[in-house]
Design a protein around this motif. Sequence first.
Motif, short mmCIF file in Angstrom:
data_model
loop_
_atom_site.label_atom_id
_atom_site.label_comp_id
_atom_site.label_asym_id
_atom_site.label_seq_id
_atom_site.Cartn_x
_atom_site.Cartn_y
_atom_site.Cartn_z
N GLU A 80 -2.05 4.93 2.33
CA GLU A 80 -3.15 5.61 1.65
C GLU A 80 -4.36 5.75 2.58
N TYR A 90 -9.49 -3.23 6.57
CA TYR A 90 -8.21 -2.95 7.21
C TYR A 90 -7.25 -4.16 7.16
N GLU A 91 -7.22 -4.80 5.99
CA GLU A 91 -6.41 -6.01 5.85
C GLU A 91 -4.93 -5.75 6.04
N ASN A 92 -4.48 -4.52 5.77
CA ASN A 92 -3.06 -4.21 5.87
C ASN A 92 -2.67 -3.62 7.22
N PHE A 93 -3.62 -3.60 8.16
CA PHE A 93 -3.36 -3.00 9.47
C PHE A 93 -3.08 -4.04 10.56
N TYR A 94 -3.16 -5.31 10.21
CA TYR A 94 -2.99 -6.37 11.20
C TYR A 94 -1.64 -6.26 11.90
N LEU A 123 -0.47 -3.67 13.49
CA LEU A 123 0.08 -2.31 13.52
C LEU A 123 -0.53 -1.52 14.68
N LYS A 140 -8.51 -9.21 11.03
CA LYS A 140 -7.98 -10.12 10.02
C LYS A 140 -9.13 -10.89 9.38
N PRO A 144 -3.48 0.23 0.65
CA PRO A 144 -2.24 0.22 1.43
C PRO A 144 -2.35 1.13 2.65
N THR A 145 -1.66 0.77 3.71
CA THR A 145 -1.77 1.48 4.99
C THR A 145 -1.56 2.98 4.83
N SER A 160 -10.91 0.62 2.93
CA SER A 160 -9.96 0.41 4.03
C SER A 160 -8.94 -0.69 3.73
N ASN A 161 -9.09 -1.38 2.59
CA ASN A 161 -8.11 -2.39 2.21
C ASN A 161 -7.01 -1.84 1.31
#
Length: 300
Positions: free
Chosen positions: A46, A93-97, A99, A88, A43-44, A40-41
Amino acid sequence: MEKRFAIAMDVGGSHITSAIVDLSEMKVFEESLFKVSFDSNLPTAEVMDFWENAIRTLLEKSEVGKLSGIALAVPGPFDYDDGTCWIKDQDKYENFYGLNIKDLLRERFDFDLDFPIVFENDATSFGKGEVYKNMENLPKNVMAITLGTGLGACFIENGKIVSTGTTVPTNGEIWDLPYKNGIAEDAVSLRGLLSNYQNLTGIQANNGLELYILAINGDKKALEAFHLFGEDLAEIVLPWLKSFNANMLVIGGKIANAGDLFLNSFREKAKQSGIEIELILSTNNETTALLGAASLLYKA
């Protein structure tokens, strides 16, 4: 009555589980169950490829023509009304903060703006799912807890979450309640269980499975560690069962699989307190969270 269907998704840090739910009867079509693992880390875009593939696979496998919505069980922190992710520094899901998940899904599908996309906390979804498994549970006051690396809880009245008022703790959460020299989660979680054993023996078990195997093989100190765990659970939970006037307690999470090792001491404490409660041990959570999330779209 016209049949209504939804897609429900249980969103984890390394996987998603999804299925079609019959909203008329509140049943998960287990033959539609679709699971996929991923990082889940990534890119969004993907990560959303995996989500999109799961939804399209379900639509293709099923004979459902029209959906009444999509319901997602998602870990926090998350704005469940708005659909914005605030996860966070949790290694997922580090790239979803920041969104909005509704927007991300609408970019992939031609959903109308009024097409329901709803979200529920994953622990809350478990509790509600256990209630909706048997519609006779709907009128009951239910407390549901999850025992694992943490301590999750929710309170349900007439199928709805109760998180305010004097009968439940703040926000309906018990993990941070003061207990002994710390908080409830220090005692009633995996680390609490392992700590019990270390305090009794001076030995640090590697994980919960190791301790469980010791216990079922008759190790007296391991058995005592589980016994103490059940007593701590009772001390924390019983006052709220009484305050909420609960008819039923549902226990889930990975530690629930070892229920035979700690529930006797829990029941003994309950008996001493004069509390009689219907206790449900849930050891199959795969579709429960899906049903709980989908309950947001249920219309009686």
